[in-house]
Design a protein around this motif. Structure first.
Motif, mmCIF file in Angstrom:
data_model
loop_
_atom_site.group_PDB
_atom_site.id
_atom_site.type_symbol
_atom_site.label_atom_id
_atom_site.label_comp_id
_atom_site.label_asym_id
_atom_site.label_seq_id
_atom_site.Cartn_x
_atom_site.Cartn_y
_atom_site.Cartn_z
ATOM 1 N N PRO A 50 0.822 -1.218 0.000
ATOM 2 C CA PRO A 50 0.000 0.000 0.000
ATOM 3 C C PRO A 50 0.854 1.266 0.000
ATOM 4 O O PRO A 50 2.070 1.230 0.225
ATOM 5 C CB PRO A 50 -0.781 -0.110 1.306
ATOM 6 N N PHE A 51 0.198 2.369 -0.219
ATOM 7 C CA PHE A 51 0.811 3.688 -0.122
ATOM 8 C C PHE A 51 -0.106 4.487 0.798
ATOM 9 O O PHE A 51 -1.100 5.052 0.368
ATOM 10 C CB PHE A 51 0.904 4.334 -1.513
ATOM 11 N N ASN A 52 0.204 4.437 2.109
ATOM 12 C CA ASN A 52 -0.649 5.106 3.084
ATOM 13 C C ASN A 52 0.215 5.730 4.177
ATOM 14 O O ASN A 52 1.434 5.823 4.018
ATOM 15 C CB ASN A 52 -1.702 4.132 3.648
ATOM 16 N N ASP A 53 -0.389 6.137 5.288
ATOM 17 C CA ASP A 53 0.361 6.836 6.334
ATOM 18 C C ASP A 53 1.398 5.972 7.036
ATOM 19 O O ASP A 53 2.414 6.481 7.497
ATOM 20 C CB ASP A 53 -0.598 7.415 7.380
ATOM 21 N N SER A 54 1.161 4.673 7.148
ATOM 22 C CA SER A 54 2.091 3.823 7.886
ATOM 23 C C SER A 54 3.016 2.997 6.993
ATOM 24 O O SER A 54 4.020 2.482 7.471
ATOM 25 C CB SER A 54 1.330 2.891 8.825
ATOM 26 N N ARG A 55 2.662 2.870 5.719
ATOM 27 C CA ARG A 55 3.500 2.116 4.770
ATOM 28 C C ARG A 55 3.480 2.826 3.427
ATOM 29 O O ARG A 55 2.416 3.192 2.937
ATOM 30 C CB ARG A 55 2.980 0.691 4.589
ATOM 31 N N ARG A 56 4.650 2.983 2.855
ATOM 32 C CA ARG A 56 4.772 3.594 1.528
ATOM 33 C C ARG A 56 5.533 2.619 0.640
ATOM 34 O O ARG A 56 6.642 2.210 0.972
ATOM 35 C CB ARG A 56 5.547 4.917 1.590
ATOM 36 N N ASN A 57 4.936 2.237 -0.455
ATOM 37 C CA ASN A 57 5.582 1.348 -1.414
ATOM 38 C C ASN A 57 5.567 1.995 -2.784
ATOM 39 O O ASN A 57 4.533 2.521 -3.216
ATOM 40 C CB ASN A 57 4.869 -0.007 -1.479
ATOM 41 N N HIS A 63 10.747 1.664 -18.346
ATOM 42 C CA HIS A 63 9.866 1.793 -19.524
ATOM 43 C C HIS A 63 8.435 1.390 -19.172
ATOM 44 O O HIS A 63 7.798 0.625 -19.892
ATOM 45 C CB HIS A 63 10.378 0.973 -20.707
ATOM 46 N N ASN A 64 7.954 1.873 -18.031
ATOM 47 C CA ASN A 64 6.583 1.645 -17.546
ATOM 48 C C ASN A 64 6.284 0.201 -17.170
ATOM 49 O O ASN A 64 5.126 -0.152 -16.943
ATOM 50 C CB ASN A 64 5.541 2.139 -18.560
ATOM 51 N N THR A 65 7.288 -0.655 -17.083
ATOM 52 C CA THR A 65 7.104 -2.043 -16.655
ATOM 53 C C THR A 65 7.672 -2.195 -15.249
ATOM 54 O O THR A 65 8.819 -1.825 -14.991
ATOM 55 C CB THR A 65 7.820 -3.018 -17.607
ATOM 56 N N VAL A 66 6.876 -2.737 -14.334
ATOM 57 C CA VAL A 66 7.331 -2.923 -12.961
ATOM 58 C C VAL A 66 8.426 -3.989 -12.917
ATOM 59 O O VAL A 66 8.247 -5.099 -13.428
ATOM 60 C CB VAL A 66 6.159 -3.334 -12.046
ATOM 61 N N VAL A 67 9.561 -3.630 -12.285
ATOM 62 C CA VAL A 67 10.678 -4.562 -12.137
ATOM 63 C C VAL A 67 11.074 -4.763 -10.677
ATOM 64 O O VAL A 67 11.957 -5.548 -10.378
ATOM 65 C CB VAL A 67 11.908 -4.116 -12.952
ATOM 66 N N GLY A 68 10.409 -4.035 -9.757
ATOM 67 C CA GLY A 68 10.777 -4.186 -8.357
ATOM 68 C C GLY A 68 9.973 -3.282 -7.452
ATOM 69 O O GLY A 68 9.002 -2.637 -7.877
ATOM 70 N N ASN A 69 10.395 -3.229 -6.202
ATOM 71 C CA ASN A 69 9.715 -2.446 -5.179
ATOM 72 C C ASN A 69 10.744 -1.840 -4.237
ATOM 73 O O ASN A 69 11.783 -2.449 -3.954
ATOM 74 C CB ASN A 69 8.775 -3.345 -4.365
ATOM 75 N N VAL A 70 10.445 -0.650 -3.770
ATOM 76 C CA VAL A 70 11.186 -0.031 -2.671
ATOM 77 C C VAL A 70 10.134 0.540 -1.746
ATOM 78 O O VAL A 70 9.106 1.067 -2.209
ATOM 79 C CB VAL A 70 12.193 1.040 -3.169
ATOM 80 N N TYR A 86 13.549 -3.376 -0.086
ATOM 81 C CA TYR A 86 13.592 -3.309 -1.549
ATOM 82 C C TYR A 86 13.725 -4.712 -2.115
ATOM 83 O O TYR A 86 14.189 -5.627 -1.427
ATOM 84 C CB TYR A 86 14.777 -2.447 -2.026
ATOM 85 N N TRP A 87 13.294 -4.867 -3.357
ATOM 86 C CA TRP A 87 13.539 -6.103 -4.093
ATOM 87 C C TRP A 87 13.453 -5.798 -5.584
ATOM 88 O O TRP A 87 12.827 -4.834 -6.007
ATOM 89 C CB TRP A 87 12.591 -7.235 -3.696
ATOM 90 N N LEU A 88 14.125 -6.625 -6.356
ATOM 91 C CA LEU A 88 14.084 -6.540 -7.813
ATOM 92 C C LEU A 88 13.838 -7.910 -8.402
ATOM 93 O O LEU A 88 14.329 -8.917 -7.879
ATOM 94 C CB LEU A 88 15.411 -6.026 -8.384
ATOM 95 N N ALA A 89 13.123 -7.949 -9.519
ATOM 96 C CA ALA A 89 12.992 -9.182 -10.293
ATOM 97 C C ALA A 89 14.359 -9.520 -10.878
ATOM 98 O O ALA A 89 15.177 -8.622 -11.147
ATOM 99 C CB ALA A 89 11.960 -8.999 -11.406
ATOM 100 N N GLY A 90 14.626 -10.791 -11.081
ATOM 101 C CA GLY A 90 15.927 -11.254 -11.554
ATOM 102 C C GLY A 90 16.498 -10.496 -12.748
ATOM 103 O O GLY A 90 17.646 -10.033 -12.701
ATOM 104 N N PRO A 91 15.748 -10.338 -13.834
ATOM 105 C CA PRO A 91 16.310 -9.677 -15.010
ATOM 106 C C PRO A 91 16.683 -8.207 -14.785
ATOM 107 O O PRO A 91 17.472 -7.651 -15.540
ATOM 108 C CB PRO A 91 15.190 -9.782 -16.053
#
Length: 177
Positions: A50-57, A63-70, A86-91
């Motif tokens: 989520p993107f809220n007061d207690s958690r921001r992701n 190029h507009n394709t999701v490859v990971g998260n922080v 954080y994490w990233l997809a393998g490629p």
């Protein structure tokens, strides 16, 4: 190459399924079983990203394709602290996206009033340690047997970055509003 950070949407569910299918170890970071279907991925996005007061992701996109998260969790305003991850997809690994995303997010967090960001990585994950160090997070110590995955316990090295620490020499990623 267009690299951007933006909040997750349920439209990102197919990309999440693809990321976990190509990097099964990501399932551990998402709480155990990775999403096998778009519906399961939507549920994970709503519950865990989520993107809220207690958690921001923020989704890390290329190029507009999701490859990971922080992200940040345990955001605590009284003391100005939060837990970073954080994490990233393998490629997508090996291109500096994770370190750039982490440093960018830290700058955002400090501008938002936070003072101390903490993170931890398994000691058997030197790549994650390099990401943290490159983003300006200093190692602070080892927490023995902190994480349990399956039947195995892992030691964790904790890192932190303070608002008063020097900024790392790293190119930030643009953040969508």
């Amino acid at each position: 190459m267009t690299v951007e950070l933006r909040p997750w949407t349920t439209d990102d569910a197919p990309a999440l399924v693809t990321a976990v299918a190509g990097s099964p170890e990501l399932a551990v970071q998402l709480g155990g079983a990775g999403p096998a279907t778009v519906g399961q991925a939507r549920d994970i996005i709503l519950a865990q990203l989520p993107f809220n007061d207690s958690r921001r992701n923020w989704a890390i996109t290329v190029h507009n394709t999701v490859v990971g998260n922080v992200g940040l969790s345990a955001i605590e305003r009284r003391h100005g602290t939060a837990w970073a991850y954080y994490w990233l997809a393998g490629p997508a690994r090996g291109h500096g996206y994770a370190a750039r995303a982490l440093a960018t997010m830290a700058g955002w967090a400090f501008d938002d009033g936070l003072f101390r960001l903490e993170l931890g990585h398994r000691t058997n994950n030197p790549a994650s340690c390099r990401v943290a160090a490159r983003a300006g997070f200093l190692a602070e110590g080892i927490e023995r047997g902190k994480l349990l995955y399956g039947s195995e316990r892992y030691d964790v090295e904790t890192h932190a970055r303070l608002r008063t620490d020097p900024e790392p020499d790293i190119k930030p990623i643009s953040m969508a509003s």
